[in-house]
Structure formats: structure tokens, C-alpha cells
Design a protein around this motif. Structure first.
Motif, PDB file in Angstrom:
ATOM      1  N   THR A  87     -22.309   4.981   9.538  1.00 23.18           N
ATOM      2  CA  THR A  87     -21.492   6.194   9.494  1.00 23.18           C
ATOM      3  C   THR A  87     -20.755   6.263   8.161  1.00 23.18           C
ATOM      4  O   THR A  87     -20.229   5.261   7.666  1.00 23.18           O
ATOM      5  CB  THR A  87     -20.466   6.195  10.634  1.00 23.18           C
ATOM      6  OG1 THR A  87     -21.156   6.123  11.892  1.00 23.18           O
ATOM      7  CG2 THR A  87     -19.624   7.453  10.607  1.00 23.18           C
ATOM      8  N   TYR A  98     -19.679   7.226  20.113  1.00 23.61           N
ATOM      9  CA  TYR A  98     -20.279   5.904  19.955  1.00 23.61           C
ATOM     10  C   TYR A  98     -20.520   5.284  21.322  1.00 23.61           C
ATOM     11  O   TYR A  98     -19.739   5.466  22.256  1.00 23.61           O
ATOM     12  CB  TYR A  98     -19.366   4.984  19.140  1.00 23.61           C
ATOM     13  CG  TYR A  98     -19.277   5.366  17.689  1.00 23.61           C
ATOM     14  CD1 TYR A  98     -20.248   4.958  16.777  1.00 23.61           C
ATOM     15  CD2 TYR A  98     -18.220   6.148  17.226  1.00 23.61           C
ATOM     16  CE1 TYR A  98     -20.179   5.320  15.448  1.00 23.61           C
ATOM     17  CE2 TYR A  98     -18.139   6.516  15.890  1.00 23.61           C
ATOM     18  CZ  TYR A  98     -19.121   6.097  15.010  1.00 23.61           C
ATOM     19  OH  TYR A  98     -19.058   6.467  13.692  1.00 23.61           O
ATOM     20  N   TYR A 100     -21.774   1.383  22.779  1.00 20.03           N
ATOM     21  CA  TYR A 100     -22.158   0.029  22.370  1.00 20.03           C
ATOM     22  C   TYR A 100     -23.554  -0.320  22.903  1.00 20.03           C
ATOM     23  O   TYR A 100     -23.896  -0.021  24.050  1.00 20.03           O
ATOM     24  CB  TYR A 100     -21.143  -1.006  22.867  1.00 20.03           C
ATOM     25  CG  TYR A 100     -21.499  -2.388  22.385  1.00 20.03           C
ATOM     26  CD1 TYR A 100     -21.111  -2.807  21.114  1.00 20.03           C
ATOM     27  CD2 TYR A 100     -22.272  -3.245  23.162  1.00 20.03           C
ATOM     28  CE1 TYR A 100     -21.477  -4.051  20.635  1.00 20.03           C
ATOM     29  CE2 TYR A 100     -22.647  -4.487  22.687  1.00 20.03           C
ATOM     30  CZ  TYR A 100     -22.251  -4.883  21.427  1.00 20.03           C
ATOM     31  OH  TYR A 100     -22.622  -6.110  20.942  1.00 20.03           O
ATOM     32  N   LEU A 104     -27.018  -2.988  17.993  1.00 29.34           N
ATOM     33  CA  LEU A 104     -26.114  -2.657  16.881  1.00 29.34           C
ATOM     34  C   LEU A 104     -25.555  -3.914  16.228  1.00 29.34           C
ATOM     35  O   LEU A 104     -25.125  -3.879  15.072  1.00 29.34           O
ATOM     36  CB  LEU A 104     -24.962  -1.780  17.383  1.00 29.34           C
ATOM     37  CG  LEU A 104     -25.358  -0.403  17.921  1.00 29.34           C
ATOM     38  CD1 LEU A 104     -24.169   0.260  18.582  1.00 29.34           C
ATOM     39  CD2 LEU A 104     -25.919   0.471  16.796  1.00 29.34           C
ATOM     40  N   MET A 118     -27.082   5.495  16.998  1.00 27.72           N
ATOM     41  CA  MET A 118     -25.880   5.852  16.257  1.00 27.72           C
ATOM     42  C   MET A 118     -25.612   7.356  16.252  1.00 27.72           C
ATOM     43  O   MET A 118     -26.536   8.153  16.131  1.00 27.72           O
ATOM     44  CB  MET A 118     -26.014   5.380  14.802  1.00 27.72           C
ATOM     45  CG  MET A 118     -25.867   3.884  14.615  1.00 27.72           C
ATOM     46  SD  MET A 118     -24.145   3.349  14.815  1.00 27.72           S
ATOM     47  CE  MET A 118     -23.399   4.063  13.342  1.00 27.72           C
ATOM     48  N   PRO A 119     -24.336   7.741  16.352  1.00 28.27           N
ATOM     49  CA  PRO A 119     -23.994   9.138  16.055  1.00 28.27           C
ATOM     50  C   PRO A 119     -24.363   9.452  14.614  1.00 28.27           C
ATOM     51  O   PRO A 119     -24.392   8.571  13.758  1.00 28.27           O
ATOM     52  CB  PRO A 119     -22.475   9.179  16.250  1.00 28.27           C
ATOM     53  CG  PRO A 119     -22.131   7.958  17.030  1.00 28.27           C
ATOM     54  CD  PRO A 119     -23.154   6.928  16.672  1.00 28.27           C
ATOM     55  N   ILE A 195     -15.240   2.966  19.676  1.00 33.46           N
ATOM     56  CA  ILE A 195     -16.363   2.365  20.404  1.00 33.46           C
ATOM     57  C   ILE A 195     -15.828   1.331  21.377  1.00 33.46           C
ATOM     58  O   ILE A 195     -14.796   0.694  21.131  1.00 33.46           O
ATOM     59  CB  ILE A 195     -17.373   1.725  19.417  1.00 33.46           C
ATOM     60  CG1 ILE A 195     -18.663   1.318  20.146  1.00 33.46           C
ATOM     61  CG2 ILE A 195     -16.754   0.551  18.677  1.00 33.46           C
ATOM     62  CD1 ILE A 195     -19.795   0.932  19.189  1.00 33.46           C
ATOM     63  N   VAL A 214     -14.089   3.409  14.485  1.00 37.14           N
ATOM     64  CA  VAL A 214     -15.176   3.047  13.578  1.00 37.14           C
ATOM     65  C   VAL A 214     -14.848   3.541  12.175  1.00 37.14           C
ATOM     66  O   VAL A 214     -14.899   2.798  11.203  1.00 37.14           O
ATOM     67  CB  VAL A 214     -16.517   3.617  14.073  1.00 37.14           C
ATOM     68  CG1 VAL A 214     -17.638   3.274  13.088  1.00 37.14           C
ATOM     69  CG2 VAL A 214     -16.845   3.058  15.455  1.00 37.14           C
ATOM     70  N   ASP A 220     -12.976  12.008  18.070  1.00 36.21           N
ATOM     71  CA  ASP A 220     -13.892  11.631  19.140  1.00 36.21           C
ATOM     72  C   ASP A 220     -14.387  12.902  19.827  1.00 36.21           C
ATOM     73  O   ASP A 220     -13.579  13.701  20.315  1.00 36.21           O
ATOM     74  CB  ASP A 220     -13.184  10.727  20.146  1.00 36.21           C
ATOM     75  CG  ASP A 220     -14.153  10.033  21.079  1.00 36.21           C
ATOM     76  OD1 ASP A 220     -14.972  10.730  21.706  1.00 36.21           O
ATOM     77  OD2 ASP A 220     -14.089   8.797  21.186  1.00 36.21           O
ATOM     78  N   GLU A 256     -15.972  -2.826  14.486  1.00 40.21           N
ATOM     79  CA  GLU A 256     -17.033  -3.754  14.084  1.00 40.21           C
ATOM     80  C   GLU A 256     -16.688  -5.193  14.450  1.00 40.21           C
ATOM     81  O   GLU A 256     -17.574  -6.067  14.410  1.00 40.21           O
ATOM     82  CB  GLU A 256     -17.313  -3.604  12.585  1.00 40.21           C
ATOM     83  CG  GLU A 256     -17.954  -2.255  12.275  1.00 40.21           C
ATOM     84  CD  GLU A 256     -18.313  -2.083  10.812  1.00 40.21           C
ATOM     85  OE1 GLU A 256     -19.488  -1.749  10.530  1.00 40.21           O
ATOM     86  OE2 GLU A 256     -17.441  -2.262   9.944  1.00 40.21           O
ATOM     87  N   LEU A 264     -21.676  -0.924  11.903  1.00 37.35           N
ATOM     88  CA  LEU A 264     -21.600   0.512  12.142  1.00 37.35           C
ATOM     89  C   LEU A 264     -21.273   1.317  10.895  1.00 37.35           C
ATOM     90  O   LEU A 264     -21.680   2.461  10.765  1.00 37.35           O
ATOM     91  CB  LEU A 264     -20.528   0.802  13.204  1.00 37.35           C
ATOM     92  CG  LEU A 264     -20.645   0.029  14.519  1.00 37.35           C
ATOM     93  CD1 LEU A 264     -19.380   0.216  15.351  1.00 37.35           C
ATOM     94  CD2 LEU A 264     -21.880   0.477  15.290  1.00 37.35           C
ATOM     95  N   SER A 265     -20.503   0.721   9.968  1.00 37.79           N
ATOM     96  CA  SER A 265     -20.082   1.490   8.797  1.00 37.79           C
ATOM     97  C   SER A 265     -19.625   0.558   7.685  1.00 37.79           C
ATOM     98  O   SER A 265     -20.421   0.136   6.847  1.00 37.79           O
ATOM     99  CB  SER A 265     -18.967   2.473   9.173  1.00 37.79           C
ATOM    100  OG  SER A 265     -18.568   3.243   8.058  1.00 37.79           O
TER     101      SER A 265
END
Length: 672
Positions: A87, A98, A100, A104, A118-119, A195, A214, A220, A256, A264-265
Motif C-alpha cells: 500500500t 484489510y 489478515y 501476507l 491486499m486492498p 488490520i 497500516v 477504513d 506489520e 503490507l507497506s
């Protein structure tokens, strides 16, 4: 410097992301549903860690994510893996929540491409900036802490499709409720995309609080299906009702987590730069969540500032509450009130008049920093919480500590000659027992969290009136009601800013669960249909009193001296007999009563009579010629169908005789 994120222009979109360690970076473009990758384009290095690419022909609504490649050596903090879709740290909108999944967190070459999990970041043309209006909230007001989803999830008067969203806060029935309480500002618990912690899905649980973000700007989708505009419109509706909005933001860690957590990012872009590490490469864990954001890094500092400006400019919020705020002031691991990020926040022109509130502790070394933040910051005062609970629990020798807290905690906030308190007083917050549970459960009951009742604090300074959790006995129910009234009255009589958590005004319970972060269900959802409406009316009367008596909400420290020509001291501390408290009284372990006698600039006085004993007591107040005492609260307003209890707080107002209204309460100075 090229703006980070996706900048939409009439000709196309410019993508930009920062990484000092990645050897190659790409932007992945997806179809309109965010399900199929259409293209993967490599970004070009522009120096100093900046990587960017302009893609012509793209428009707002484009779905995308980043990918990064480089060394993969987790023991050295390097996590580059092009199979991980990342992201954009500057995302302002994502297309789905998100969720889990173990893949991931899979190691490089051990899992498939994570794009399906993933979004996707949505490239967005931001709405016009809102007018730069001054904040409505002022120190000394009432902050109402709101868990957005739990707050209206069960509200029968909110349209079902709107329940649990930010938009629901703008519904007339909610605004009317807030106005009755005298709320100055709502403080929204995290509304940015978060998340679940990895241990929750196998237990059938989900994060209900949102303190596991995230990225920092994207809302959200479950809380704001209408995106940024939904938050902006709600802020405007609340403002029209003279209610401010404060966002609770989490810059201290991300979802994370530790080395077993998902990529994730930030981890996949430049783990070593975005998070703090030990010399041996291990993640620093000053947050208790597995990682700690490196707020002393210039790129992170800029990202935090950009986030704050983003919400001010595009939603008009009054300010921010910072979760585990010492992390924002840590430089090379040590807290410094003059840290570059703290100074940048307080000195930024866009943020110059915004409300800033610190949660002044984390779990790292020297992490308890109550009273040590810069003067612009208000601070959550857990010493107030604990001392108020100790007094009403009946602990010996608690009367002096209670008086200090009622007076604004000058022992904490009066440093360096500061004349005004920066305290945020609270009895209960989202983290811990509810107000109703404080008086009903001596111990935590967290079995529903799936950790064998090991999680959450053990020292709750709570008590039970009767058997643990029992509610059948009328005497027990009355005693618990009395204690809730006393705690609420103490809070509303306290000098400085006060905070009430949503639902505590009408007896919300979590059945003794003091760590209900994982209970996105009826344990945390407010039971509007079953609320205690008598207690709610009492809280509203307290709110009216606080608004009517400026001495209650003032923030300057009480001195015992007269502030004007009337010669009326701003405070006097008395026994129940009306005599000044002597040194022996302050130190008497058996003393559970006192009177706080407040004076205002016009010469009027308000007596706050506190009886922490179960036995009823006659309070005698000092008389002045030409003045009469009368009840400051008409107790009939709360429809109590029984005698006033002994263990309680009462308010008497003294006015000049010509202002006496015949028949309004007692004409003498005694109150049982």
C-alpha cells in the motif's frame, strides 16, 4: 520535491514513493474492481531515495499498489520481496478493508503474489480545502471519546445501513444526545484503515478499536464507506451544532508487527528507515505491538506532518490525540520534549491553532512522561484516574490526592511556572474497565479474548458492591448506581479538560472485560435500548452545571487567593463542619469527606460536597451576610425515587439574597 503518493492531473497520474534501500520499485496498475493486474511499470530514481513515474492517460479512481526489490535479509532488517503488493504510504483511499492472511507474512519465495489479498490504493483528486476556521474546542471543555463502529451499531433510530459509520455521528438523534451532555468535542477512536492482529482470526475475533493501522491517511472503508467526504461532512454537521471533532491517530506503530508479521507497506519499502531497530537488527518494541515507527527519521517526520495537514485542510477537524505519544518524541530511543517532530507539529502554520493531546506513556525505557510534553499539548492524566478511583474505593489517606486532582494537578502540570493545567481528566477510557464495571467487578474478566484471562491490567482499582457481577439485589443495584453518580460528579467537578467515554453516561458494561479491543460484538457495542436513562439524565444535569459555572471548567490553577476586588478566594478546602481542613485532616487515613468551595469573579461561590463514606452526613457551609445557599442541581431532575445516599457528591450554590428564588431547594446550609 515531488509530492509523494499519486498526484492526479488532467494528463495522467504521477506516482512517487520514497525508499533509500530498494534497488528497483514498480507501480502495479489494476482493473476497476482492483482484482486483475493490468500492468507493472518501473519507477525511476530521482535521487535522495525518491522514485517516481508519470503515467499519461490515467485518471482519478485508478487502483494501484507498489512493489519493491532489493536484498532480502530479515536478520538485518531487509524485507524486499516483489511478490508483496504494498500500500502507498500516502494512500488517502483504499478500495476494501484489510484482512489478515498467513500469506501476507510468508517469507520470500515461500508464498504467492499477495495482490489478491491486499486492498488497492485508489488514486484520488482531493476535495477542495475546507475554510480555515478556528477550533471549537477549548481546554476545559468536555471531550467525548467515541468508538465509531460500536457507538451506533445497535442504535435503533439510526438507519441500518448507516449504523457503525462516521456518517451516523451526524444523525440528529446523536447530535441531540451530545448536546444534552454538553459535549465540546467528540474524540474519534482510530478511523484510519487497520488490520487484525494475526492471532485474532483463528479465535473468531477481530480488532474493534482500530489501534493497528497500516498507513496513516486512508480511512477504513467499514467506518467511512463515503470516504474522506464522509468525514468532512460529519465534521461540518457537528460543527454546526457547536461540537468539535478530534481524531485519535496512531503514529507509534503499524499492523506489520514483529518479524512474524505481514508485509503490507512500510516494511516492504524500507523497513530499516521506517522502523526503529536495535544495533543487532532486531525491531525496537517500545509500543508492545512488535514494532516502533522511527519518528526521528526525516521522511517519517514529513509523513506525520503531511497526515496532520491533510486532515485539517480537507476535513476541518479541531485537532488530534496521539496514541503512545512518547514515541513521537524519541530521538535515538530517548524521549526529548524538544524532539524535531514535536517542535515541527507545534510550530507548523497549518497546525498552529489545532488541539493537541498526548497519551504520555509507552512501554519503552523511560516511557512514562506525564507532564513532560511541550506546553501546547494537553495530556491524558492517569494519575487523576487512579486517585479518583482510590478515593471512591475507600482507600485510606486518599482525600489529599483527590483534592489535588480536582484542582487541576498542579504537582504534575505546574512545572516551570505554568499557570494553567494541561490535564485531561478521566475516570475510564476505552482501555480498561467501563465506569459501570469499575463498581461491579473487583477483577478483570477477559476470558472471551482467548488468552486465558492473562491479557489486560490486573490492578484496576475497582470494587464490587456485592457478589462479582451480581445485579439481582436492589440494594446492590442502588449502591452501584450511587457510585457511578459519585464518579461522574467528581469528573464534572474537576478543574481542566474532562473526558467521558461514550456510554459511560448510561451504564455501559463490558461484563468486566478490561481489554475489549478484540470484541467487535455486543460486548463493546453500546446497548442504547437497555441504557440506564436515569443515570443518563443525571450526567446531562452535571453537564448543564459545568457549563453554567465557569469555575468548574477553568484551567488556571487554584491558589486560595482572591482574583478580584470582592476578596472571594478562588478555592477553600473545608471539612463537613465548614471548618478549614487542618494538616491533621489531610493526613487522616480515616477521612473520606471534604468540601471544595469555589469562588468566582463576581463573588458567588459553589460548594462541592464530597462524602466518600456510606453513612449519610450533614454538611455545614459557611454563611455570608447578604447571601443564601441553594441546591445547584434540582435532584428531582433525575427522578430519584429514594432518599439521597450518603456516599455521593452534592452541589450547593451561594448567591446574593436578591437573587434567591423562593421554593428552589433548601434555605439553610445543610444537606444530607
Amino acid at each position: 520535491m515531488t509530492p509523494l503518493g499519486a498526484t492526479v492531473t488532467p494528463e495522467g497520474i504521477r506516482f512517487a514513493v520514497w525508499s533509500s534501500s530498494a534497488r528497483r520499485l514498480w507501480v502495479s496498475l489494476f482493473d476497476g474492481q482492483g482484482n486483475r493486474e493490468l500492468d507493472r511499470l518501473e519507477l525511476q530514481s530521482e535521487g535522495e531515495g525518491m522514485h517516481a513515474l508519470f503515467v499519461p492517460g490515467l485518471a482519478a479512481g485508478t487502483r494501484y499498489g507498489f512493489r519493491a526489490d532489493g536484498d532480502y535479509a530479515p536478520d538485518r532488517g531487509l524485507w524486499f520481496d516483489p511478490d508483496k503488493l504494498l500500500t502507498d504510504p500516502y494512500a488517502v483511499e483504499i478500495d476494501r478493508p484489510y484482512a489478515y492472511h498467513w500469506r501476507l507474512a510468508a517469507r520470500r519465495n515461500e508464498g504467492a503474489d499477495t495482490a489478491p489479498l491486499m486492498p488497492k490504493t485508489v488514486a484520488k483528486t482531493l476535495p477542495k480545502t475546507v475554510p480555515a476556521l478556528p477550533p471549537l474546542f477549548r481546554p476545559g471543555g468536555l471531550i467525548y471519546e467515541v468508538p465509531v463502529r460500536a457507538f451506533t451499531k445497535l442504535h435503533p433510530d439510526i438507519p441500518e445501513a448507516q449504523r457503525g459509520t462516521i456518517a451516523a455521528l451526524a444523525h440528529p438523534v446523536i447530535i441531540e444526545h451530545l448536546q444534552r451532555l454538553g459535549v465540546s468535542a467528540v474524540e474519534l477512536m482510530p478511523v484510519t484503515a487497520s488490520i487484525d492482529e494475526r492471532h485474532l482470526p483463528p479465535l473468531g475475533l477481530g480488532n474493534a478499536w482500530g489501534y493497528n493501522p497500516v498507513t496513516f491517511m486512508a480511512l477504513d472503508p467499514r467506518l467511512a464507506p463515503g470516504g474522506l467526504e464522509e468525514l468532512r461532512d460529519t465534521v461540518a454537521a457537528l460543527r454546526k451544532a457547536s461540537i468539535g471533532t478530534i481524531l485519535d491517530l496512531v503514529f507509534n506503530h503499524t499492523g506489520e508487527s514483529d518479524r512474524l508479521g505481514p508485509t503490507l507497506s512500510l516494511r516492504g519499502l524500507d523497513n530499516q528507515a521506517y522502523y526503529r531497530h536495535q544495533p543487532d537488527g532486531r525491531l525496537v518494541n517500545d509500543t508492545g505491538t512488535g514494532n516502533t515507527v522511527a519518528c526521528d527519521h526525516p521522511v517519517v517526520r514529513d509523513m506525520v506532518l503531511d497526515t496532520l495537514r491533510h486532515f485539517v485542510r480537507h476535513t476541518g477537524v479541531d485537532g488530534f490525540r496521539f496514541d503512545l505519544a512518547p514515541v513521537l518524541g524519541r530521538v535515538d530511543g530517548a524521549f526529548d520534549p524538544t524532539a524535531p517532530l514535536l517542535e515541527a507539529i507545534t510550530g507548523d502554520p497549518v497546525l498552529a491553532d489545532r488541539v493537541l493531546i498526548a497519551e504520555p506513556w509507552d512501554v519503552g525505557p523511560d516511557g512514562y512522561q506525564l507532564g513532560n510534553f511541550p506546553p501546547r499539548f494537553l495530556e491524558w492524566n492517569d494519575r487523576y484516574r487512579d486517585d479518583a478511583r482510590r478515593f471512591w474505593r475507600g482507600d485510606a489517606g486518599a482525600v489529599g490526592a483527590l483534592a489535588t486532582r480536582l484542582a487541576g494537578s498542579s504537582d504534575i502540570f505546574g512545572k516551570a511556572g505554568q499557570a494553567a493545567s494541561r490535564t485531561v481528566n478521566f475516570i475510564a477510557a476505552h482501555d480498561g474497565m467501563t465506569l459501570a464495571d469499575i463498581v461491579a467487578y473487583e477483577r478483570k474478566h477477559n476470558a472471551a479474548n482467548g488468552e486465558q484471562n492473562r491479557d489486560g491490567h490486573n490492578d484496576n482499582l475497582s470494587w464490587n458492591n456485592g457478589a462479582e457481577g451480581e445485579t439481582d439485589s436492589a440494594a446492590i443495584a442502588n449502591a452501584r448506581f450511587d457510585d457511578q453518580c459519585a464518579l461522574l460528579a467528581t469528573l464534572f467537578a474537576s478543574r481542566g479538560t474532562i473526558m467521558l467515554t461514550a456510554g459511560d453516561e448510561f451504564g455501559r458494561s463490558q461484563k468486566g472485560n478490561n481489554n475489549a479491543y478484540a470484541q467487535d460484538n455486543a460486548i463493546t457495542w453500546l446497548d442504547w435500548a437497555g441504557r440506564d436513562q436515569v443515570l443518563e439524565r443525571y450526567a446531562s444535569v452535571l453537564g448543564m452545571l459545568r457549563r453554567a459555572v465557569p469555575a468548574l471548567s477553568a484551567t488556571d490553577f487554584l491558589t486560595g487567593q482572591s482574583a478580584d476586588a470582592t476578596g472571594t478566594p478562588d478555592v477553600a478546602w473545608l471539612t463537613e463542619t465548614g471548618m478549614p481542613l487542618a494538616e491533621t485532616d489531610w493526613n487522616d487515613p480515616a477521612r473520606h469527606r471534604l468540601v471544595m468551595l469555589l469562588g468566582d469573579a463576581g463573588g458567588d461561590r459553589l460548594a462541592v460536597m464530597i462524602n466518600g463514606d456510606r453513612r449519610q452526613c450533614v454538611f455545614t457551609l459557611p454563611e455570608r451576610e447578604g447571601f443564601r445557599w441553594q441546591p445547584a442541581i434540582e435532584m428531582q431532575a433525575i427522578e430519584l425515587a429514594r432518599p439521597l445516599p450518603g456516599r455521593s457528591v452534592h452541589f450547593m450554590a451561594e448567591h446574593r439574597t436578591e437573587r434567591w428564588r423562593s421554593g428552589f431547594g433548601q434555605s439553610d446550609a445543610s444537606k444530607k
